[in-house]
Design a protein around this motif. Structure first.
Motif, PDB file in Angstrom:
ATOM      1  N   THR A 157       0.710  13.111   5.324  1.00 16.31           N
ATOM      2  CA  THR A 157       0.624  14.486   5.867  1.00 16.31           C
ATOM      3  C   THR A 157       1.726  14.780   6.878  1.00 16.31           C
TER       4      THR A 157
ATOM      5  N   PRO B 241       0.839  -1.196   0.000  1.00  8.63           N
ATOM      6  CA  PRO B 241       0.000   0.000   0.000  1.00  8.63           C
ATOM      7  C   PRO B 241       0.876   1.250   0.000  1.00  8.63           C
TER       8      PRO B 241
ATOM      9  N   GLY C 186      -8.243   4.627   4.335  1.00 11.37           N
ATOM     10  CA  GLY C 186      -7.490   3.869   5.339  1.00 11.37           C
ATOM     11  C   GLY C 186      -6.812   2.630   4.785  1.00 11.37           C
TER      12      GLY C 186
ATOM     13  N   ALA D 124      -0.698   4.544  -1.127  1.00  8.86           N
ATOM     14  CA  ALA D 124      -1.595   5.583  -1.639  1.00  8.86           C
ATOM     15  C   ALA D 124      -1.756   6.759  -0.679  1.00  8.86           C
ATOM     16  N   GLY D 125      -1.316   6.590   0.575  1.00  4.66           N
ATOM     17  CA  GLY D 125      -1.607   7.597   1.620  1.00  4.66           C
ATOM     18  C   GLY D 125      -1.040   8.976   1.322  1.00  4.66           C
TER      19      GLY D 125
ATOM     20  N   ALA E  85      -7.400   0.193   1.575  1.00  2.00           N
ATOM     21  CA  ALA E  85      -6.362   0.044   0.530  1.00  2.00           C
ATOM     22  C   ALA E  85      -6.161  -1.434   0.201  1.00  2.00           C
TER      23      ALA E  85
ATOM     24  N   GLY F 146       4.476   0.550   2.275  1.00  2.00           N
ATOM     25  CA  GLY F 146       5.421   1.178   1.359  1.00  2.00           C
ATOM     26  C   GLY F 146       6.268   2.266   1.975  1.00  2.00           C
TER      27      GLY F 146
HETATM   28  P1  UTP Z   1       0.067   5.839   7.171  1.00  2.00           P
HETATM   29  O1  UTP Z   1      -0.588   5.297   8.356  1.00  2.00           O
HETATM   30  O2  UTP Z   1       1.462   6.318   7.339  1.00  2.00           O
HETATM   31  O3  UTP Z   1      -0.882   6.989   6.577  1.00  2.00           O
HETATM   32  O4  UTP Z   1       0.029   4.710   6.048  1.00  2.00           O
HETATM   33  P2  UTP Z   1      -0.633   8.172   5.564  1.00  2.00           P
HETATM   34  O5  UTP Z   1      -1.957   8.770   5.280  1.00  2.00           O
HETATM   35  O6  UTP Z   1       0.155   7.729   4.369  1.00  2.00           O
HETATM   36  O7  UTP Z   1       0.337   9.187   6.358  1.00  2.00           O
HETATM   37  P3  UTP Z   1       0.042  10.411   7.325  1.00  2.00           P
HETATM   38  O8  UTP Z   1      -0.408   9.824   8.628  1.00  2.00           O
HETATM   39  O9  UTP Z   1      -0.969  11.300   6.664  1.00  2.00           O
HETATM   40  O10 UTP Z   1       1.387  11.080   7.446  1.00  2.00           O
HETATM   41  C1  UTP Z   1       0.834   3.543   6.043  1.00  2.00           C
HETATM   42  C2  UTP Z   1       0.964   3.040   4.607  1.00  2.00           C
HETATM   43  O11 UTP Z   1      -0.326   2.733   4.074  1.00  2.00           O
HETATM   44  C3  UTP Z   1      -0.600   3.499   2.907  1.00  2.00           C
HETATM   45  C4  UTP Z   1       0.390   4.670   2.953  1.00  2.00           C
HETATM   46  O12 UTP Z   1       0.729   5.119   1.652  1.00  2.00           O
HETATM   47  C5  UTP Z   1       1.595   4.085   3.693  1.00  2.00           C
HETATM   48  O13 UTP Z   1       2.512   3.470   2.805  1.00  2.00           O
HETATM   49  N1  UTP Z   1      -2.030   3.937   2.914  1.00  2.00           N
HETATM   50  C6  UTP Z   1      -2.577   4.567   3.989  1.00  2.00           C
HETATM   51  C7  UTP Z   1      -2.795   3.706   1.786  1.00  2.00           C
HETATM   52  O14 UTP Z   1      -2.316   3.114   0.781  1.00  2.00           O
HETATM   53  N2  UTP Z   1      -4.105   4.122   1.773  1.00  2.00           N
HETATM   54  C8  UTP Z   1      -4.685   4.759   2.836  1.00  2.00           C
HETATM   55  O15 UTP Z   1      -5.894   5.122   2.755  1.00  2.00           O
HETATM   56  C9  UTP Z   1      -3.885   4.980   3.967  1.00  2.00           C
END
Ligand code: UTP
Length: 291
Positions: A14, A8, A107, A10-11, A111, A129
């Motif tokens: 922030t 995953p 979340g 996609a986050g 994902a 990721g």
């Molecule tokens: P995080 O918990 O670090 O969330 O995701 P985030 O939204 O990327 O980061 P912050 O909290 O805003 O800084 C852990 C992993 O899961 C992926 C993220 O890309 C990261 O690799 N993820 C998270 C998704 O693919 N989709 C989501 O909706 C949330």
């Protein structure tokens, strides 16, 4: 045999803004290599041949990194930069890599649900990721988890030991040890007060999941931050099936967090023969200036 992995990525990231505004945090380099390339290399070292990356808006650079760039290869060849050329070719040869878009960032659990069709009815590995794990034995942590899966044929979660007063930042495992470094999981407690924590072993960004997790994700209602949390889906899975925890021999690096990102760069640079002397001299110089 576990051959498929889901990464995953996609986050929004922030916590790393503004660096993550127009480039994926998973592409930020640790020394000279994007974080997500280390993650792919860990999966490949575990025997994974098929990887599905969950991406989204602003994450195109991840796709480009893993596709071949013929113009660049030609340029390097013409200039005789053979070492660089080999390095580039190796990246696209790592595994069969596929991409899918998470439509809305709902979340980690949500994902993972996008991997359902690709994964089918097989167990699969999940590697976050933006998280690196390094085993002191040098063996891929994902490989160690697959070995545990092959022993028990149930889902496995990687566990990292943290200081007791820091447990309130993590998902903490409640369970009992059944073999060297292997736990039978009873439950998970999200961000407990240290005095109520069942252990100081926390979920560390690597999983091997049985395909029943997809039905559990479907049944999971939005939790923290109004997101579908993977930990909540895993709690539902625990109602039906056993789950194991592997307390791996090493460290986890959460690159989505500023301090960890800087520390990891320093630690990884100090492990490199071409950089360690120059960097340690610089650190000593800084330390002297600060006293
Ligand atoms: P995080 O918990 O670090 O969330 O995701 P985030 O939204 O990327 O980061 P912050 O909290 O805003 O800084 C852990 C992993 O899961 C992926 C993220 O890309 C990261 O690799 N993820 C998270 C998704 O693919 N989709 C989501 O909706 C949330």
């Amino acid at each position: 045999m576990i051959r498929k992995a889901v990464i995953p990525a996609a986050g929004f990231g922030t916590r790393l803004l503004p660096a993550s505004k127009s480039q994926p945090k998973e592409m930020l380099p640790i020394v000279d290599t994007p974080t997500i390339q280390y993650v792919v290399e860990e999966a490949v070292a575990a025997g994974i041949t098929d990887i599905l990356m969950i991406i989204g808006k602003g994450k195109r650079a991840i796709e480009e990194h893993f596709y071949r760039n013929f113009e660049l290869e030609l340029e390097l060849e013409e200039k005789g930069k053979i070492k660089e050329l080999e390095k580039l070719k190796r990246i696209s040869d790592l595994a069969n890599i596929h991409f899918v878009w998470q439509k809305e960032l709902n979340g980690l659990g949500d994902a993972i649900s996008y991997a359902r069709d690709h994964v089918g009815n097989e167990p699969f590995a999940v590697l976050l990721g933006d998280t690196l794990v390094r085993s002191t034995s040098g063996e891929s942590v994902t490989k160690q988890m697959i070995d545990v899966y092959e022993r028990y044929h149930e889902s496995v979660v990687a566990l990292e030991e943290v200081e007791h007063d820091k447990v309130s930042r993590y998902g903490v495992m409640d369970g009992k040890v059944i073999d060297k470094n292997v736990y039978l999981v009873n439950s998970f407690v999200e961000k407990p007060d240290p005095k109520d924590a069942p252990s100081n072993l926390v979920i560390a960004g690597r999983y091997v999941l049985s395909p029943e997790i997809f039905d559990c994700i479907d049944k999971t209602v939005p939790g923290k931050n109004n997101e579908i949390q993977l930990t909540d889906a895993m709690r539902l899975l625990l109602e039906e099936r056993a789950m194991y925890g592997l307390h791996f021999d090493g460290r986890r690096y959460d690159l989505g967090n500023r301090l960890d990102f800087i520390k990891t760069n320093i630690e990884f640079a100090l492990m490199r023969d071409d950089l360690k002397d120059g960097l340690s001299a610089f650190i000593k110089e800084l330390a002297l200036e600060m006293v």
